[in-house]
Enzyme design. Structure first.
Site, PDB file in Angstrom:
ATOM      1  N   GLY A  29       0.829  -1.201   0.000  1.00 53.02           N
ATOM      2  CA  GLY A  29       0.000   0.000   0.000  1.00 53.02           C
ATOM      3  C   GLY A  29       0.861   1.247   0.000  1.00 53.02           C
ATOM      4  N   CYS A  30       0.282   2.351   0.400  1.00 47.48           N
ATOM      5  CA  CYS A  30       0.976   3.635   0.418  1.00 47.48           C
ATOM      6  C   CYS A  30       2.211   3.579   1.321  1.00 47.48           C
ATOM      7  CB  CYS A  30       0.020   4.718   0.912  1.00 47.48           C
ATOM      8  SG  CYS A  30       0.789   6.320   1.133  1.00 47.48           S
ATOM      9  N   PHE A  31       3.346   4.036   0.809  1.00 48.28           N
ATOM     10  CA  PHE A  31       4.563   3.944   1.629  1.00 48.28           C
ATOM     11  C   PHE A  31       4.543   4.872   2.831  1.00 48.28           C
ATOM     12  CE2 PHE A  31       6.907   6.263  -2.141  1.00 48.28           C
ATOM     13  CZ  PHE A  31       6.174   7.427  -1.934  1.00 48.28           C
TER      14      PHE A  31
ATOM     15  N   CYS B 250       2.168   4.939   4.968  1.00 44.08           N
ATOM     16  CA  CYS B 250       1.623   4.112   6.055  1.00 44.08           C
ATOM     17  C   CYS B 250       2.686   3.177   6.617  1.00 44.08           C
ATOM     18  CB  CYS B 250       0.438   3.297   5.549  1.00 44.08           C
ATOM     19  SG  CYS B 250      -0.909   4.267   4.841  1.00 44.08           S
TER      20      CYS B 250
END
Length: 294
Positions: free
Chosen positions: A130-132, A134
């Site tokens: 997912g989004c880095f 996070c």
């Protein structure tokens, strides 16, 4: 004595039982020692741990003198307690023919902590899930993690930039490069938290973030990391109703993301995306992995 979470207090001091498959250590295969979460006394060695399929960490032998037995309040089972602080661990069963020792210590994960046996120097792990932003925010907060860098893996150097990656056709995946000390936190422990902090059954999507750049992937930096990642994935798959789609790949060139994507959550925690997505995730995992957080 350690500062305990509400669940840890209920288990260790009030003899509660956590829900099966809700705790840690079920899939951890690192070499080390399992300790009492309350007083840190050594209880079990990792070579005594086995997968009983029951949903709680299981051991077929304890460190000599570390565990005390007593008849449970119901008069039917044998309770096990930390021999040092009398914290409730769980129950012990015999005669199930699950291992050669024919004994199963069924232990609440909330009653345990883990210390790796390692003399290796600093290592690197690379995960995408997912989004880095996070992943970076989460792994930055772990004891034994020295540095986390957000970046890109899987594509060409000329396309390793945020606009190109966001279009979803650069071949890159948003990843974090984690620099860690194996004698403090093992690669297996990082894997355990990685699988737990995102949905490994979701292909090219994590929550509202959609696209191949958000793929669940482990870029193994060595043959040993590849073997450990594969083993943990396979073991998790045995207890998952859905296929785990996490890819396990050989190491690829890592390209650091732009400066404004580094340390993002720490500088923008009040931003809407951080507030509703990252902050609750960190709080939830901090309760489950309390002994690993700084």
């Amino acid at each position: 004595m350690a500062q305990l979470t509400e669940l840890e207090q209920r288990v260790l001091r009030e003899k509660a039982t956590e829900h099966p498959f809700s705790g840690r250590f079920l899939y951890l295969q690192s070499d080390g020692v399992y300790r009492c979460r309350n007083c840190a006394a050594p209880l079990y060695r990792s070579d005594a741990k086995f997968d009983a399929g029951c949903g709680w960490p299981s051991f077929d032998d304890e460190i000599a003198g570390a565990v005390r037995r007593q008849v449970d309040a119901d008069g039917r089972r044998t309770e096990i307690l930390c021999g040092n602080c009398n914290g409730h661990l769980g129950h012990v069963f015999a005669g199930e023919q699950l291992t050669a020792r024919n004994t199963r210590h069924c232990v609440n994960a909330a009653a345990l902590a883990f210390t790796p046996n390692s003399t290796e120097g600093q290592q690197v792990a690379v995960f995408g899930g997912g989004c880095f932003w996070c992943l970076e925010a989460l792994f930055q907060r772990l004891i034994g993690v020295d540095k986390v860098v957000s970046g890109y893996c899987g594509g060409e150097a000329s396309k390793a930039n945020y606009p190109a990656v966001c279009r979803g056709d650069s071949g890159h995946i948003e990843v974090v490069q984690i620099h860690f000390t194996p004698s403090v936190i093992s690669y297996g422990q990082l894997l355990e938290l990685f699988f737990d902090c995102h949905d490994p059954c979701s292909w090219d999507q994590q929550g509202a973030d959609k696209g191949s750049q958000y793929r669940s992937v482990i870029f193994a930096q060595s043959e040993a990391q590849h073997a450990e990642a594969l083993a943990q994935k396979q073991q998790r798959q045995q207890h998952s109703p859905q296929p785990l789609v996490t890819q396990i790949s050989a190491a690829q060139p890592f390209y650091s993301a732009e400066a404004d994507h580094q340390n993002y959550y720490n500088q923008h925690s009040s931003q809407a995306y951080c507030d509703w997505n990252i902050t609750p995730k960190i709080a939830k995992l901090q309760q489950k992995y309390a002994d690993r957080f700084k």
